[in-house]
Design an enzyme around this catalytic site. Structure first.
Site, PDB file in Angstrom:
ATOM      1  CB  THR A   1      -5.650   0.516  -3.169  1.00  0.00           C
ATOM      2  OG1 THR A   1      -4.443  -0.219  -2.976  1.00  0.00           O
ATOM      3  CG2 THR A   1      -5.611   1.219  -4.522  1.00  0.00           C
TER       4      THR A   1
ATOM      5  CB  VAL B   1      -6.114  -6.510  -6.067  1.00  0.00           C
ATOM      6  CG1 VAL B   1      -4.829  -5.992  -5.408  1.00  0.00           C
ATOM      7  CG2 VAL B   1      -5.817  -7.817  -6.776  1.00  0.00           C
ATOM      8  N   GLY B   2      -6.414  -7.306  -2.819  1.00  0.00           N
ATOM      9  CA  GLY B   2      -5.776  -8.234  -1.873  1.00  0.00           C
ATOM     10  C   GLY B   2      -6.561  -9.487  -1.583  1.00  0.00           C
ATOM     11  CD  GLU B   3     -10.071  -9.269   2.654  1.00  0.00           C
ATOM     12  OE1 GLU B   3     -10.554 -10.082   3.454  1.00  0.00           O
ATOM     13  OE2 GLU B   3     -10.432  -8.071   2.592  1.00  0.00           O
TER      14      GLU B   3
ATOM     15  CE  LYS C   1     -13.567  -3.627  -9.381  1.00  0.00           C
ATOM     16  NZ  LYS C   1     -14.927  -3.876  -9.857  1.00  0.00           N
TER      17      LYS C   1
ATOM     18  NE  ARG D   1     -10.910   0.611   5.564  1.00  0.00           N
ATOM     19  CZ  ARG D   1     -10.092   1.569   5.979  1.00  0.00           C
ATOM     20  NH1 ARG D   1      -8.840   1.299   6.284  1.00  0.00           N
ATOM     21  NH2 ARG D   1     -10.518   2.811   6.097  1.00  0.00           N
TER      22      ARG D   1
ATOM     23  CB  SER E   1      -0.952   0.003   1.206  1.00  0.00           C
ATOM     24  OG  SER E   1      -0.258  -0.149   2.420  1.00  0.00           O
TER      25      SER E   1
ATOM     26  CB  ALA F   1     -12.173  -4.592   4.641  1.00  0.00           C
TER      27      ALA F   1
END
Ligand code: FES
Ligand code: FES
Lengths: 159, 418, 329
Positions: free
Chosen positions: C91, C287-289, C285, C89, C50, C87
């Site tokens: 980015t 991407v992590g999870e 939007k 969130r 991030s 979550a």
């Protein structure tokens, strides 16, 4: 009480002489006595490779070695690989290829990769995978680590 | 222009040279080493706790038990129901009984072994489906069911009557660990103004600060939490582990304290991914259009709430998969057991339903003789689609593009598969 | 016998805390005399990247190179609250907060520059190539650095502070209706596996992964998230299980709790889909999870395709596969 003993070795090119408890692990000497905290502990049981250092050029899990087992040997830790101003090609390649996420596995990965390339400057992708198979990474899925190492191999850069 | 460029990591230099400082890499002159005594039992009552031997061991600076906590003895991201140190009732093997701060790790270890705890084992429940039953042992007196969310949309009975094919199955997922490579560690100390400073790898410094202030009964501005380099987290560093313990030891001794978990303690201290038991019934028409879906999720919350309500809510909301289904009935439950507590982990309750809904899609396709691509394509969300909760997806619905990209990479003749 | 199969997994993921919870990030920005910039934000980088992405967003918004941006993250002694790194969130939410904060600092600078360059609106100015220029008349310009120094010397402070709240609506507890998350991310993965029917061992041969991320601020980082997500999905579906006995963990070690090594991993092909999310920073939007969701169902479906039995109880260990094959016979 466990007695102390004199410990001598060459660490990152410098002669080191210390009095240490006989049962001290190599990783503890490096981290707690010499301030070389780049060597990481992920499991303490030889299962993750985060604590890898090179002893006379060979990768070892420093959590499994007593310091006295490497008496008078030549030890390389991540701090000895390069300085801020003069990165090793592997370090540059790891940055360029995005092979670093959290970075906890990175010192061990870099040292294993160096040991491999020193012996075999042009490994195949498979040989690279076998070489790093004792080093766990939970973040990257390994692709970019293998990419980074093979890019150096392809360039044939060796130090 | 830098957007869309693969710039190297901002902090990469420190990470490739070994200079990045993870919490265990901090040392301070005069620091103590902190260790935790944990329970071997998952459900028990503490009858007697004797720390006198440990306290008189040379080199022990402090032994801390529940009585020594200046503030509230509880933490949790939603409800503060997890004890910082157990007072009398043990509910899971996550529970810590006592803390020791000593001049060396070895002395701290030895002191732990000198603490005597007498337990009375209590009945326990280890399966959330059992825990839902009337006669189950209670993890909490208020009952074991922590959360229930129903989703009702359309008329599922009617939907199933109109369906040409129905498949029905049970699925279950296991408990898993984040296994981030860097075990928990922290260093705390009192700064030159008398305030507490904690260096730790966490996911949310401001939340940790709130929890610490509440435990120590001090103002939030008396606590500073600084994030060290974090060796992976994946949700496992959202709930408190050693943050409160380390802070307590420093606050009560006014000395720097360092705590480092072994891999084993790391496994025992932080949350896990919820095992979820899932029942699915899915119906579709001859053309492969989904028409009705019924699902039940029973998630094992373990002993403490953590994020369980939010996680099972997320399971419910994602129950249909990325597909339009006009008639939906979902029930999601989070249920306490005496298992290790479960909480956030990458995917957060949206990870388990795909194990079921994507299996159902393949089974329906098989019944209808459709290609797995086809059944998905025919139901896939697009801009303007409505979800099971009645939400309209107004923008950026790239699902079909992802389907196309992957199918083409496998050489599937998508023109023939729509 | 070794049998091959192909399986697909499509998934979606509502990002953000969701359900109307205050999902807020705050950021501060200060532009210095020489045009370099400091960003302060509470967002922790757990390794996912991030910090890098957030500097890119700041640089883009200010029209300057990233090496002019320094960022201090996650120190309650100096950074404002930016919520959890969770979550998927940071980015989106912190990215938006930084963007807004940069816009405020930039406005002060441009208002000074507009006067200096004789322009009557700040919309008539553009920052590029280290300069602030008059639109349509780039000959009229001042270097970014000089403008910062002069604007500050004239008594201006080039600072900005902003918070961004991710929009979400509670669900009704009676029927679950509501708009609990925004934005949603989407992904598909297709796996090819080889199952050894003698040993029950599954080898994942190939994974193709496509993820809709709105806009990839840093494509290499996005790939890294997808590859790491595939590894965790693979581990989850085939290897990993915390074993319990009376509530105690019996395998708290990497020798008995197996996570994927490099030898367990297939080559992964990634496709980044950019659907442009209008509320996200530059269309992004998270991407992590979402990146870890599709691998496990794809692998399980591939096993089914290969040997005709389903493993509906994770993980799909060799023992379970052999047992299922036995039952089928
Ligand atoms: S710490 Fe030595 S192998 Fe894991
Ligand atoms: S980058 Fe995190 S463990 Fe490898």
């Amino acid at each position: 009480m466990i007695g102390t003993k004199s410990f001598e070795a060459i660490v990152n090119g410098e002669q080191v002489k210390l009095n240490i408890p006989q049962n001290l692990r190599l990783i503890d000497v490096l981290r707690n006595y010499l301030g070389l905290t780049g060597t990481k502990e992920g499991c303490g049981e030889g299962e993750c490779g985060a604590c890898t250092v090179l002893v006379d050029g060979e990768p070892y899990n420093s959590c499994l070695l007593f310091a006295l087992q490497v008496q008078n040997k030549n030890i390389l830790t991540i701090e000895g690989l390069a300085s801020y101003n003069n990165l090793h090609p592997l370090q540059e390649s790891f940055l360029e290829h995005g092979a670093v996420q959290c970075g906890y596995c990175t010192p061990g990965m870099l040292l294993v990769a160096k040991a491999l390339l020193d012996k075999n400057p042009n490994p195949t992708r498979e040989e690279i995978k076998v070489a790093i198979s004792g080093n766990l990474c939970r973040c990257t899925g390994y692709s970019k680590i293998v990419d980074a190492i093979s890019a150096v191999a392809e360039k044939g850069v060796k130090r | 222009m830098t957007i869309g460029k693969s710039l190297p990591r901002y902090e990469g230099l420190g990470k490739v040279t070994g200079q990045a400082k993870f919490p265990a890499d901090y040392y301070m002159p005069g620091m103590l080493y902190g260790k935790t005594l944990r329970t071997p039992l998952a459900s028990a009552k503490i009858l007697r706790l004797d720390t006198s031997k440990a306290e008189s061991l040379r080199g022990v600076a402090k032994v801390v038990t529940a009585q020594d906590i200046p503030g509230e003895n509880g933490h949790g991201v939603i409800f503060p129901d997890a004890p910082i140190l157990v007072e009398d009732r043990v509910r899971s093997i996550n529970d810590a009984i006592a803390l020791v701060a000593a001049e060396s790790e070895e002395i701290a270890e030895e002191a732990l072994s000198l603490i005597k705890v007498e337990y009375e084992e209590l009945p326990a429940v280890y399966d959330p489906r059992e825990a839902m039953k009337e006669d189950s042992p209670l993890v909490w007196d208020k009952g074991n069911i922590l959360y229930h969310l129903p989703i009702r949309k359309g008329d599922v009975e009617k939907g199933f009557r109109e369906a040409d094919v129905i498949v029905e199955n049970k699925y279950s997922t296991q408990m898993v660990d984040h296994a981030f490579l860097q075990p928990e560690a922290a260093l705390s100390y009192i700064d030159e103004t008398g305030n507490l400073v904690l260096r730790v790898a966490t996911q949310y410094v401001h939340w940790d600060r709130t929890e610490i202030a509440r435990a120590l009964n001090i103002n939030i501005n008396q606590v500073r939490v600084v994030c060290a380099t974090v060796g992976g987290a994946f949700g496992g560093r959202e709930d408190m582990t050693l943050q409160l313990h380390c802070s307590l030891l420093t606050w009560l001794t006014k000395r720097p304290v360092k705590m480092v978990y072994s891999r084993e303690e790391s496994f025992k201290a932080h949350s896990k991914r919820h095992p979820i038991y899932m029942k699915y019934k899915t119906g579709c028409t001859k053309e492969g259009k989904l028409i009705a879906l019924e699902a039940e999720f029973i998630g094992d919350a373990g002993a403490y709430s953590s994020w369980s309500p939010n996680i099972l809510r997320k399971s419910a909301v994602h129950a249909t998969g990325p597909y339009y289904v006009p008639n939906v009935k979902v029930d999601a439950y989070a249920v306490h057991t005496n298992n290790p507590f479960t909480g956030a982990m990458r995917g957060f309750g949206a990870a388990q339903p795909p194990i079921a809904y994507e299996a159902q899609m393949d089974l329906l396709a098989k019944e209808l003789g459709l290609h797995p691509f086809t059944i998905r394509w025919r139901n896939a969300f697009e801009e303007g689609s409505e979800t099971a909760t009645g939400q309209i997806l107004e923008t950026s619905v790239g699902l079909k593009e992802t389907l196309l990209a992957t199918a083409k990479a496998y050489g599937w003749d998508v023109e023939k598969l729509y | 016998m070794k049998k091959r199969g192909i399986g697909i997994g499509c998934t979606f993921y509502g990002t953000g805390y969701g359900n109307g919870f205050p999902d807020i990030s705050t950021a501060f920005v200060e532009i210095h005399d020489d045009g370099s910039v400091l960003i302060l934000t509470g967002a922790v980088d757990c390794g996912q990247g991030s910090t890098t992405v957030l500097t890119q967003i700041a640089a883009e918004e200010l029209g300057i190179p990233t090496d002019m941006v320094t960022i201090t993250c996650a120190d309650t002694g100096c950074t404002p609250d930016s919520g959890t790194t969770a979550a998927t969130r940071q980015t989106y939410t912190t990215g938006n907060a930084i963007r807004l904060a940069c816009q405020k600092a930039k406005k002060t600078l441009l208002e000074w520059a507009a006067k200096e360059l004789g322009t009557n609106t700040i919309e008539g100015l553009v920052i590029a190539e280290g300069k602030i220029m008059v639109k349509g008349h780039p000959q009229k310009s001042i270097t970014f650095k000089e403008a910062c120094a002069k604007a500050r010397f004239a008594g201006n402070r080039l600072i900005g502070e902003a918070s961004f709240t991710t929009h979400a609506t509670q669900v009704n507890m009676e029927d679950g209706q509501g708009a609990p998350y925004w934005p949603y991310a989407f992904g598909t993965q297709i796996a090819e596996v080889e199952v050894d029917t003698e040993t029950g061992k599954v080898e994942v041969l190939r994974i193709v992964a496509a993820q809709d991320v709105g806009k990839a601020i840093n494509p290499q980082s996005v790939e890294g998230q997808i590859e790491g997500g595939v590894a965790q999905g693979l581990g989850w579906s085939l290897l990993e299980e915390v074993k319990l006995s009376s509530g105690n963990i019996t395998n708290p070690a990497f020798s008995s709790y197996l996570i994927p090594t490099v030898l367990d991993m297939p080559e992964i092909e990634t496709y980044i889909i950019e659907s442009h999310e209008p509320t996200g920073p530059y269309g992004a939007k998270g991407v992590g999870e979402p990146a870890m969701l599709s691998a496990a169902p794809a692998i399980l479906n591939a096993i089914h395709d290969a040997i005709g039995v389903r493993i509906n109880d994770l993980p799909a260990t060799p023992e379970k596969i052999l047992e299922a094959l036995q039952e089928k016979k």
